[in-house]
Design an enzyme around this catalytic site. Structure first.
Site, PDB file in Angstrom:
ATOM      1  N   SER A   1       0.807  -1.221   0.000  1.00 47.07           N
ATOM      2  CA  SER A   1       0.000   0.000   0.000  1.00 47.07           C
ATOM      3  C   SER A   1       0.839   1.270   0.000  1.00 47.07           C
ATOM      4  O   SER A   1       2.018   1.266   0.397  1.00 47.07           O
ATOM      5  CB  SER A   1      -0.938   0.015   1.212  1.00 47.07           C
ATOM      6  OG  SER A   1      -1.860  -1.032   1.149  1.00 47.07           O
ATOM      7  N   GLN A   2       0.217   2.351  -0.425  1.00 47.60           N
ATOM      8  CA  GLN A   2       0.813   3.686  -0.353  1.00 47.60           C
ATOM      9  C   GLN A   2       1.281   3.955   1.079  1.00 47.60           C
ATOM     10  O   GLN A   2       0.588   3.621   2.045  1.00 47.60           O
ATOM     11  CB  GLN A   2      -0.240   4.713  -0.768  1.00 47.60           C
ATOM     12  CG  GLN A   2       0.188   6.151  -0.659  1.00 47.60           C
ATOM     13  CD  GLN A   2      -0.988   7.103  -0.890  1.00 47.60           C
ATOM     14  OE1 GLN A   2      -2.118   6.671  -1.016  1.00 47.60           O
ATOM     15  NE2 GLN A   2      -0.706   8.382  -0.928  1.00 47.60           N
TER      16      GLN A   2
END
Length: 246
Positions: free
Chosen positions: A95-96
């Site tokens: 994920s970011q």
């Protein structure tokens, strides 16, 4: 003479490799520091969720200490610390950085907590949690990812993390009960077994919604036996929750 020249060559090559590694390490430190500052900037837009105090320094320190580049293919610092999700193979992603930070913050992990993560992936989120909790139990359904993550975490001396291959929907009762649960894949509803394994006062953080579209990042707090409160935090997009076919 040939032996002497060979030794000189080997010494020069070793020094060159050390210099190159030192330069890369310095770049990684700088890139990671820049990532943390980007996370701080994002947090200002989430004041309604995080409050005026913003992100805790404990969580930001965990993000600054975790070597994200060692959890992604290629191990490139410029790629690993960029502001966005990254593919890790087999249809999965890491994920970011801000989303990892936000979910970690919402889980509200204390130093003596036992935390469950569902969806180990590369092991990065588990590593971040390991800086904050006494014990992290993480489940991954894809064998190749589970094996690779376990090796990476072991090589980096994350001794308070246990990796299990299995269906995260049913949780990990033997490792719980849990003070916090973080789910890193989207499902249409919160799995009841996970709520059962959550301690009273504990929090579960996960994306809720259909696959391959926008989901809602959701926080479920267990207020009593069989009692919960739920709040929506914002829109996210995660890979779908994978179930066992058995």
């Amino acid at each position: 003479m040939k032996t002497l020249l060979l030794l000189v060559y080997m010494l020069a090559a070793t020094r060159g490799a050390i210099a190159q590694n030192t330069q890369q390490d310095t770049q990684c430190v700088l890139e990671r520091a820049a990532m943390v500052e980007t996370i701080r900037a994002y947090a200002r837009s989430y004041a309604d969720v995080l409050g005026q105090q913003g992100l805790s320094e404990r969580v930001l320190a965990a993000m600054g200490q975790t070597q994200r580049h060692l959890f992604v293919p290629g191990r490139s610092c410029s790629v690993a610390y960029a502001d966005g999700p990254l593919p890790i193979g087999l249809g999965q992603t890491i994920s970011q950085p801000f989303i990892v930070t936000l979910m970690t913050e919402l889980a509200d992990v204390a130093p003596d907590d036992v935390v469950l993560e569902v969806g180990t992936g590369s092991g990065y989120q588990a590593a971040v949690l390991a800086h904050l909790a006494r014990k992290v139990c993480t489940i991954e359904i894809i064998p190749q990812l589970a094996e690779a993550a376990a090796k990476t975490l072991k090589d980096l001396s994350y001794d308070n993390v246990s990796v299990r291959l299995g269906d995260g929907y049913v949780g990990w009762p033997e490792c719980g009960p849990f003070d916090a649960i973080v789910v890193t894949a989207a499902l249409g509803q919160v799995p009841p077994p996970l709520i059962e394994q959550l301690k009273v006062g504990g929090r579960l953080v996960m994306p809720v919604g259909p696959a391959y579209t926008i989901q809602t990042l959701t926080v479920v707090e267990k207020t009593g036996p069989g009692q919960t409160t739920t709040r929506a935090v914002g829109h996210v997009r995660f890979v779908p929750f994978t179930r066992s076919k058995d």
